[in-house]
Design a protein around this motif. Structure first.
Motif, short mmCIF file in Angstrom:
data_model
loop_
_atom_site.label_atom_id
_atom_site.label_comp_id
_atom_site.label_asym_id
_atom_site.label_seq_id
_atom_site.Cartn_x
_atom_site.Cartn_y
_atom_site.Cartn_z
N LEU A 1 42.97 47.49 43.05
CA LEU A 1 41.71 46.78 42.81
C LEU A 1 41.92 45.54 41.95
O LEU A 1 41.35 44.48 42.22
N ASP B 1 41.24 41.78 43.19
CA ASP B 1 40.34 40.93 42.41
C ASP B 1 41.02 39.62 42.05
O ASP B 1 40.42 38.55 42.15
N ILE C 1 31.97 34.55 45.70
CA ILE C 1 32.34 35.92 46.02
C ILE C 1 31.23 36.81 45.49
O ILE C 1 30.84 36.72 44.32
N ASP D 1 29.36 40.74 45.16
CA ASP D 1 29.51 42.19 45.12
C ASP D 1 28.11 42.76 45.15
O ASP D 1 27.34 42.57 44.21
N ASN D 2 27.75 43.39 46.27
CA ASN D 2 26.39 43.91 46.47
C ASN D 2 25.33 42.83 46.25
O ASN D 2 24.30 43.06 45.62
N ILE E 1 30.02 37.31 41.71
CA ILE E 1 31.02 37.75 40.73
C ILE E 1 32.08 36.68 40.50
O ILE E 1 32.81 36.73 39.52
#
Length: 190
Positions: A129, A133, A149, A151-152, A156
Motif C-alpha cells: 500500500l 501510494d 487522485i 479515494d471514495n 487525496i
C-alpha cells in the motif's frame, strides 16, 4: 531460581491457556527460560517446548537484535507493557511475529505470558500500500496535464497544473469532495 514445582504448575497453565491465543509462551525472568505452547512451536518451526532467552536471538533477523535485547532486558526488569515485532527466518520464508505480553498471577506465582501473532501478511500488505501510494503520488506530480487522485470521492492528491487550472491552493484541495469540483451540469451526467 524457580523450583521444579513452579515449572510443573506453569505447564498445567500452558495447556489451559492454549485455546486463548494464537500461540503463546511463558517467559521466566529468573531462569531466563521460555516455555512455548504447541501452537507457538508450530508457528516458530521449533520442536522443543523449552528454550533459553538467547534462542530468540538465534532465530531473529540481525537487524532486530538490539531491539530484541532491550525488550528482553525490560522483561527482566518487570516492564511488560511493550509489545515486540520480531522477524524470524523460517525454512520457507522470513515471518514477522508480534509478541504481546501480559503478567499473570497463577497460584501466587507471577508469570509473564507472551502471545505470538503472525503479522507477516499484514506487514507485506502495508508495504504494498505504501509503495502504491508513492507511485500514485509520483505519477500525479510528474503529469503535465491536470491530475487528481480520489479515494471514495475525496481528493487525496493532486498536481500543480490542477491547482493552476482550478484556482484552489493545495490546502483547499486536499480532502475536498470531487463533487465540489464539478459544475452542476457535470454532476447531473453522473
Amino acid at each position: 531460581m524457580q523450583s521444579p514445582s513452579h515449572i510443573k504448575n506453569s505447564e498445567l497453565h500452558l495447556s489451559a491457556l492454549e485455546s486463548k491465543a494464537p500461540g503463546f509462551a511463558v517467559f521466566h525472568p529468573t531462569t531466563k527460560i521460555i516455555e512455548f505452547s504447541p501452537r507457538a512451536q508450530f508457528l516458530l518451526g521449533i520442536d522443543t517446548d523449552k528454550q533459553s532467552w538467547g534462542f530468540l536471538n538465534e532465530i531473529s533477523a540481525a537487524d532486530d537484535q538490539d531491539h530484541l535485547n532491550k525488550w528482553l532486558t525490560d522483561l527482566e526488569n518487570g516492564i511488560t507493557n511493550v509489545p515486540l515485532e520480531i522477524k524470524v527466518a523460517l525454512k520457507e520464508k522470513t515471518k514477522i511475529f508480534r509478541i504481546g505480553i501480559e503478567t499473570l498471577e497463577v497460584s501466587k506465582n507471577q508469570m509473564i505470558v507472551g502471545a505470538f501473532l503472525d503479522v507477516t501478511d499484514r506487514k507485506e500488505l502495508e508495504q504494498q500500500l505504501i509503495a502504491n501510494d508513492e507511485k500514485l503520488s509520483k505519477f500525479s506530480q510528474l503529469a503535465t496535464e491536470c491530475c487528481i487522485i480520489l479515494d471514495n470521492g475525496i481528493v487525496i492528491d493532486h498536481n500543480l497544473p490542477f491547482e493552476k487550472l482550478s484556482g484552489y491552493d493545495s490546502s483547499e484541495i486536499q480532502g475536498m469532495s470531487a463533487a465540489q469540483l464539478l459544475t452542476a451540469e457535470s454532476l447531473n451526467l453522473m
